[in-house]
Design a protein around this motif. Structure first.
Motif, PDB file in Angstrom:
ATOM      1  N   GLY A   1       3.637  10.434  -7.009  1.00  0.00           N
ATOM      2  CA  GLY A   1       4.237  11.667  -7.501  1.00  0.00           C
ATOM      3  C   GLY A   1       5.342  11.446  -8.500  1.00  0.00           C
ATOM      4  N   GLN A   2       5.499  10.200  -8.989  1.00  0.00           N
ATOM      5  CA  GLN A   2       6.572   9.886  -9.914  1.00  0.00           C
ATOM      6  C   GLN A   2       6.025   9.499 -11.272  1.00  0.00           C
ATOM      7  OE1 GLN A   2       8.935   6.804  -8.178  1.00  0.00           O
ATOM      8  NE2 GLN A   2       9.788   8.125  -6.597  1.00  0.00           N
ATOM      9  N   ASP A   3       6.862   9.665 -12.283  1.00  0.00           N
ATOM     10  CA  ASP A   3       6.520   9.195 -13.624  1.00  0.00           C
ATOM     11  C   ASP A   3       6.620   7.676 -13.656  1.00  0.00           C
ATOM     12  OD1 ASP A   3       6.144   9.860 -16.609  1.00  0.00           O
ATOM     13  OD2 ASP A   3       7.885   8.520 -16.598  1.00  0.00           O
ATOM     14  N   ALA A   4       5.818   7.041 -14.511  1.00  0.00           N
ATOM     15  CA  ALA A   4       5.768   5.578 -14.546  1.00  0.00           C
ATOM     16  C   ALA A   4       7.123   4.960 -14.847  1.00  0.00           C
ATOM     17  CB  ALA A   4       4.744   5.119 -15.597  1.00  0.00           C
ATOM     18  N   GLY A   5       7.960   5.612 -15.658  1.00  0.00           N
ATOM     19  CA  GLY A   5       9.257   5.046 -16.015  1.00  0.00           C
ATOM     20  C   GLY A   5      10.410   5.618 -15.214  1.00  0.00           C
ATOM     21  N   ALA A   6      10.106   6.332 -14.125  1.00  0.00           N
ATOM     22  CA  ALA A   6      11.158   7.002 -13.371  1.00  0.00           C
ATOM     23  C   ALA A   6      12.149   6.022 -12.766  1.00  0.00           C
ATOM     24  CB  ALA A   6      10.538   7.872 -12.275  1.00  0.00           C
ATOM     25  N   SER A   7      11.652   4.893 -12.242  1.00  0.00           N
ATOM     26  CA  SER A   7      12.540   3.933 -11.593  1.00  0.00           C
ATOM     27  C   SER A   7      13.517   3.322 -12.581  1.00  0.00           C
ATOM     28  CB  SER A   7      11.714   2.831 -10.917  1.00  0.00           C
ATOM     29  OG  SER A   7      10.908   3.364  -9.898  1.00  0.00           O
ATOM     30  N   VAL A   8      13.012   2.935 -13.767  1.00  0.00           N
ATOM     31  CA  VAL A   8      13.888   2.346 -14.779  1.00  0.00           C
ATOM     32  C   VAL A   8      14.905   3.371 -15.258  1.00  0.00           C
ATOM     33  CG1 VAL A   8      13.958   1.267 -17.051  1.00  0.00           C
ATOM     34  CG2 VAL A   8      12.075   0.760 -15.477  1.00  0.00           C
ATOM     35  N   LEU A   9      14.451   4.610 -15.464  1.00  0.00           N
ATOM     36  CA  LEU A   9      15.355   5.655 -15.926  1.00  0.00           C
ATOM     37  C   LEU A   9      16.421   5.958 -14.882  1.00  0.00           C
ATOM     38  CD1 LEU A   9      16.127   7.726 -18.048  1.00  0.00           C
ATOM     39  CD2 LEU A   9      14.445   9.296 -17.042  1.00  0.00           C
ATOM     40  N   ALA A  10      16.042   5.950 -13.604  1.00  0.00           N
ATOM     41  CA  ALA A  10      17.001   6.227 -12.539  1.00  0.00           C
ATOM     42  C   ALA A  10      18.088   5.166 -12.488  1.00  0.00           C
ATOM     43  CB  ALA A  10      16.269   6.318 -11.198  1.00  0.00           C
ATOM     44  N   VAL A  11      17.692   3.880 -12.641  1.00  0.00           N
ATOM     45  CA  VAL A  11      18.685   2.809 -12.646  1.00  0.00           C
ATOM     46  C   VAL A  11      19.614   2.946 -13.849  1.00  0.00           C
ATOM     47  CG1 VAL A  11      19.014   0.316 -12.830  1.00  0.00           C
ATOM     48  CG2 VAL A  11      17.215   1.227 -11.355  1.00  0.00           C
ATOM     49  N   THR A  12      19.063   3.317 -15.002  1.00  0.00           N
ATOM     50  CA  THR A  12      19.885   3.517 -16.196  1.00  0.00           C
ATOM     51  C   THR A  12      20.901   4.634 -15.976  1.00  0.00           C
ATOM     52  OG1 THR A  12      18.015   2.830 -17.554  1.00  0.00           O
ATOM     53  CG2 THR A  12      19.805   3.981 -18.679  1.00  0.00           C
ATOM     54  N   MET A  13      20.468   5.701 -15.305  1.00  0.00           N
ATOM     55  CA  MET A  13      21.365   6.810 -15.024  1.00  0.00           C
ATOM     56  C   MET A  13      22.467   6.401 -14.060  1.00  0.00           C
ATOM     57  SD  MET A  13      18.503   9.821 -14.718  1.00  0.00           S
ATOM     58  CE  MET A  13      19.672  10.982 -14.013  1.00  0.00           C
TER      59      MET A  13
ATOM     60  N   PRO B   1       3.503  13.985  -3.711  1.00  0.00           N
ATOM     61  CA  PRO B   1       2.263  13.258  -4.001  1.00  0.00           C
ATOM     62  C   PRO B   1       1.126  13.731  -3.108  1.00  0.00           C
ATOM     63  CG  PRO B   1       3.751  11.890  -2.707  1.00  0.00           C
ATOM     64  CD  PRO B   1       4.518  13.125  -3.074  1.00  0.00           C
ATOM     65  N   ARG B   2      -0.070  13.698  -3.652  1.00  0.00           N
ATOM     66  CA  ARG B   2      -1.256  14.056  -2.888  1.00  0.00           C
ATOM     67  C   ARG B   2      -1.765  12.799  -2.188  1.00  0.00           C
ATOM     68  NH1 ARG B   2      -6.849  14.279  -3.584  1.00  0.00           N
ATOM     69  NH2 ARG B   2      -7.860  16.013  -2.484  1.00  0.00           N
ATOM     70  N   VAL B   3      -1.665  12.780  -0.871  1.00  0.00           N
ATOM     71  CA  VAL B   3      -2.007  11.601  -0.085  1.00  0.00           C
ATOM     72  C   VAL B   3      -3.078  11.967   0.925  1.00  0.00           C
ATOM     73  CG1 VAL B   3      -1.148   9.864   1.528  1.00  0.00           C
ATOM     74  CG2 VAL B   3       0.295  10.625  -0.354  1.00  0.00           C
TER      75      VAL B   3
ATOM     76  N   MET C   1       0.822  -1.213   0.000  1.00  0.00           N
ATOM     77  CA  MET C   1       0.000   0.000   0.000  1.00  0.00           C
ATOM     78  C   MET C   1       0.854   1.261   0.000  1.00  0.00           C
ATOM     79  SD  MET C   1      -3.272  -1.033   2.399  1.00  0.00           S
ATOM     80  CE  MET C   1      -2.412  -1.997   3.643  1.00  0.00           C
ATOM     81  N   LEU C   2       2.009   1.200   0.662  1.00  0.00           N
ATOM     82  CA  LEU C   2       2.902   2.357   0.681  1.00  0.00           C
ATOM     83  C   LEU C   2       3.450   2.665  -0.704  1.00  0.00           C
ATOM     84  CD1 LEU C   2       4.520   4.454   2.360  1.00  0.00           C
ATOM     85  CD2 LEU C   2       6.265   2.685   2.668  1.00  0.00           C
ATOM     86  N   ILE C   3       3.684   1.627  -1.492  1.00  0.00           N
ATOM     87  CA  ILE C   3       4.266   1.816  -2.824  1.00  0.00           C
ATOM     88  C   ILE C   3       3.398   2.730  -3.680  1.00  0.00           C
ATOM     89  CG2 ILE C   3       4.733   0.620  -4.998  1.00  0.00           C
ATOM     90  CD1 ILE C   3       5.784  -1.731  -3.313  1.00  0.00           C
ATOM     91  N   GLU C   4       2.078   2.538  -3.631  1.00  0.00           N
ATOM     92  CA  GLU C   4       1.213   3.395  -4.446  1.00  0.00           C
ATOM     93  C   GLU C   4       1.340   4.854  -4.027  1.00  0.00           C
ATOM     94  OE1 GLU C   4      -3.440   4.405  -4.824  1.00  0.00           O
ATOM     95  OE2 GLU C   4      -2.927   2.303  -5.184  1.00  0.00           O
ATOM     96  N   LEU C   5       1.419   5.106  -2.728  1.00  0.00           N
ATOM     97  CA  LEU C   5       1.531   6.485  -2.248  1.00  0.00           C
ATOM     98  C   LEU C   5       2.865   7.099  -2.650  1.00  0.00           C
ATOM     99  CD1 LEU C   5       0.067   6.021   1.349  1.00  0.00           C
ATOM    100  CD2 LEU C   5      -1.138   6.450  -0.802  1.00  0.00           C
ATOM    101  N   VAL C   6       3.924   6.321  -2.575  1.00  0.00           N
ATOM    102  CA  VAL C   6       5.255   6.818  -2.916  1.00  0.00           C
ATOM    103  C   VAL C   6       5.362   7.105  -4.410  1.00  0.00           C
ATOM    104  CG1 VAL C   6       7.682   6.160  -3.064  1.00  0.00           C
ATOM    105  CG2 VAL C   6       6.409   5.730  -0.965  1.00  0.00           C
ATOM    106  N   GLU C   7       4.797   6.215  -5.224  1.00  0.00           N
ATOM    107  CA  GLU C   7       4.932   6.352  -6.675  1.00  0.00           C
ATOM    108  C   GLU C   7       3.918   7.305  -7.279  1.00  0.00           C
ATOM    109  OE1 GLU C   7       4.735   2.403  -8.216  1.00  0.00           O
ATOM    110  OE2 GLU C   7       6.895   2.074  -7.978  1.00  0.00           O
TER     111      GLU C   7
END
Length: 546
Positions: free
Chosen positions: A363-375, A483-485, A355-361
């Motif tokens: 405010g993020q773009d859907a591909g932010a995690s993959v892009l961050a790892v690539t960076m 994020p709006r929580v 449930m926390l994951i939805e709140l954390v993500e």
């Protein structure tokens, strides 16, 4: 019958009646349906706590009782029985404790994303409670199918291509598991002539040698069905995608579904194939040990390789299942004590994390995690930009709360002190490193060192993955949006984490309860006697009493 024994059927009746009633209410009256469903779930939690106290005994842990409810007033093994003991009471409390926060979280927006959410949720609770309470294999199959049917609808709740694809895989795999369940039960009934668990435990010892192989084949097929549900490697390919695709509150309650398989394996392995079952004693323990070791290894690798938080949580479920299967396979009462504590702690943690994951993500773009790892791998063109000296960045209150919750989940998943994850792993590792033998010949078996290594490695993997994800999300987020929580969304996460804190503070009493549960499981005659000697209400026919 005492009042506590009459309560045994309530965890099944309450969600059954509520779910059926909610089907009659128009879908446009969602607020009314939500209040009814919430009231039902609160009642379930109260009933579960009452049964927990009943099973543990009012005057202390040594006076624990086993309540047996004879449906239709038919004596076992002819009729259907519901049994509550320490293990089933623990699972009831855990189910209700997960169900209430998950439902509260869904009230923010998810319960309006599809039809009949509240009915499906109540039927899922009914199936879970029935599976934990039933005393015979046939009704275990019935409740297993009820919870699976409800989980199909809940997994597909909210539509979306990814969710539908994962849901179809989930349905196909679980239908295959249900077929294996039927085949295994049929073989067992053909050999023993009974499906009542207590009666089956008595008859296994007297099975003729020429039929014992058929009995073990049936038990093996039945075990495969539940090991699929528990997520043992290599039968767990479906689990991370399905749990990742599910809506956050659905994934939160799904954290208990794998524990249904763990519960059945633990129950039957000690009740039916425990000591005194002749050549079948300890049947399947080696498979559980090796399978658990493979599962925890696969899960740890998946945790490290996960770029998205949802997949990290999905593989954490596999690490939890692998640890529990490995502990059961070792066949030690002391290790089982720590494993039961770990079961409660890890299930609460993973539910909160989903449930926390939805709140954390949010405010993020859907591909932010993959892009961050690539960076991280290839570098960032702006990484040498000079620092803005003297001015700090104010951390919004919402992100502070989410960050604290995320850190708590990381500590719990990694098994670091001082929270309940550490207490659980410390209890298991202490029991594993206890030398066997006597005098100078007392040594720790080599297999124990390998198991200890895998448990520590899985904790290290979780620590690395959660630290990396936390830095990427809260420290070096590329979006920088808050994020709006809603309070109704963050409160369930806090409640589950507070439950783990309570488990930590009350570790002494909780560990004594788990130890008493493990000792009761190792002495199946108590369960058998309770079922066989359960008295009918009112005058019973002489034929039935015989």
């Amino acid at each position: 019958m005492s009042f506590g024994q009459h309560l045994i059927i309530a965890p099944i009746l309450v969600p059954l009646v509520t779910g059926a009633l909610l089907l009659l209410i128009d879908e446009r009256r969602r607020s009314q349906k939500a209040m009814i469903g919430l009231a039902s779930t609160i009642i379930l939690l109260v009933v579960a706590v009452a049964l927990f106290r009943f099973a543990d005994g009012i005057d202390g842990p040594e006076t624990a009782r086993q309540g047996v409810y004879l449906l239709g007033n038919w004596a076992a093994p002819f009729g259907i029985v519901l049994v509550v003991d320490r293990l089933s009471a623990l699972m009831l409390v855990l189910t209700a404790t997960l169900g209430l926060p998950a439902l509260i979280f869904a009230l923010a927006r998810w319960h309006t994303a599809g039809s009949h959410f509240h009915s499906l949720f109540q039927f899922l609770l009914m199936g879970l409670n029935g599976a934990f309470l039933t005393g015979d294999l046939f009704n275990l199959f019935v409740f297993f199918e009820v919870l699976l049917a409800a989980s199909y609808g809940l997994l597909l709740h909210g539509s979306g291509l990814l969710r539908v694809k994962a849901g179809l895989h989930y349905i196909a795999v679980n239908l295959a598991a249900a077929l294996l369940f039927l085949i295994g039960v049929s073989l067992i009934y053909g050999v023993t002539g009974t499906l009542n668990m207590a009666d089956l435990a008595e008859r296994v010892a007297s099975v003729e040698p020429q039929k014992r192989m058929l009995l073990e084949a049936g038990a093996g097929i039945l075990g495969v069905a539940f090991l699929i549900k528990a997520g043992m490697w290599p039968l767990n390919f479906w689990l991370p995608p399905a749990y990742t695709a599910a809506a956050a509150p659905v994934a939160g309650i799904f954290a208990i579904l794998t524990k249904v398989g763990i519960y059945v394996v633990l129950r039957l392995s000690l009740l039916v194939f425990g000591e005194g079952t002749s050549t079948s004693s300890g049947f399947g323990l080696q498979v559980l040990l090796v399978g658990g070791m493979a599962t925890i290894t696969f899960g740890a690798i998946g945790v490290l390789a996960s770029q998205a938080l949802g997949r990290l949580a999905g593989f954490s479920v596999l690490v939890s299942s692998g640890t529990l299967l490995m502990a059961i396979g070792l066949g030690s009462g002391a290790i089982t004590t720590g494993a039961l504590f770990y079961l409660a702690s890890s299930t609460l943690t993973i539910s909160a994390f989903f449930m926390l994951i939805e709140l954390v993500e949010r405010g993020q773009d859907a591909g932010a995690s993959v892009l961050a790892v690539t960076m991280e791998v290839y570098g960032d063109a702006d990484e040498d930009e000079p620092e803005q000296g003297g001015e700090g960045v104010a951390l919004p209150g919402t992100m502070a709360v989410l960050g604290i919750c995320f850190a708590a989940c990381g500590i719990l998943l990694a098994g670091l002190p001082p929270l309940s994850g550490f207490v659980a792993k410390f209890a298991m590792l202490s029991a594993m490193l206890e030398p066997t033998g006597s005098g100078s010949a007392a040594v720790v078996p080599a297999i124990m060192w390998l198991v200890v290594f895998l448990i520590i490695l899985s904790g290290l993997s979780a620590l690395i993955a959660m630290t990396r994800s936390g830095i990427r999300t809260f420290w070096a987020s590329m979006e920088g949006t808050k994020p709006r929580v809603l309070v109704i969304e963050v409160a369930p996460v806090l409640l589950l984490l507070l439950a783990t804190l309570l488990l930590t503070v009350q570790a002494g009493p909780a560990m004594r309860y788990m130890d008493a549960t493990a000792r009761a499981l190792s002495a199946p005659h108590q369960y058998i006697d309770a079922v066989r000697n359960a008295r009918q209400v009112g005058p019973a026919s002489a034929e039935v009493q015989q």
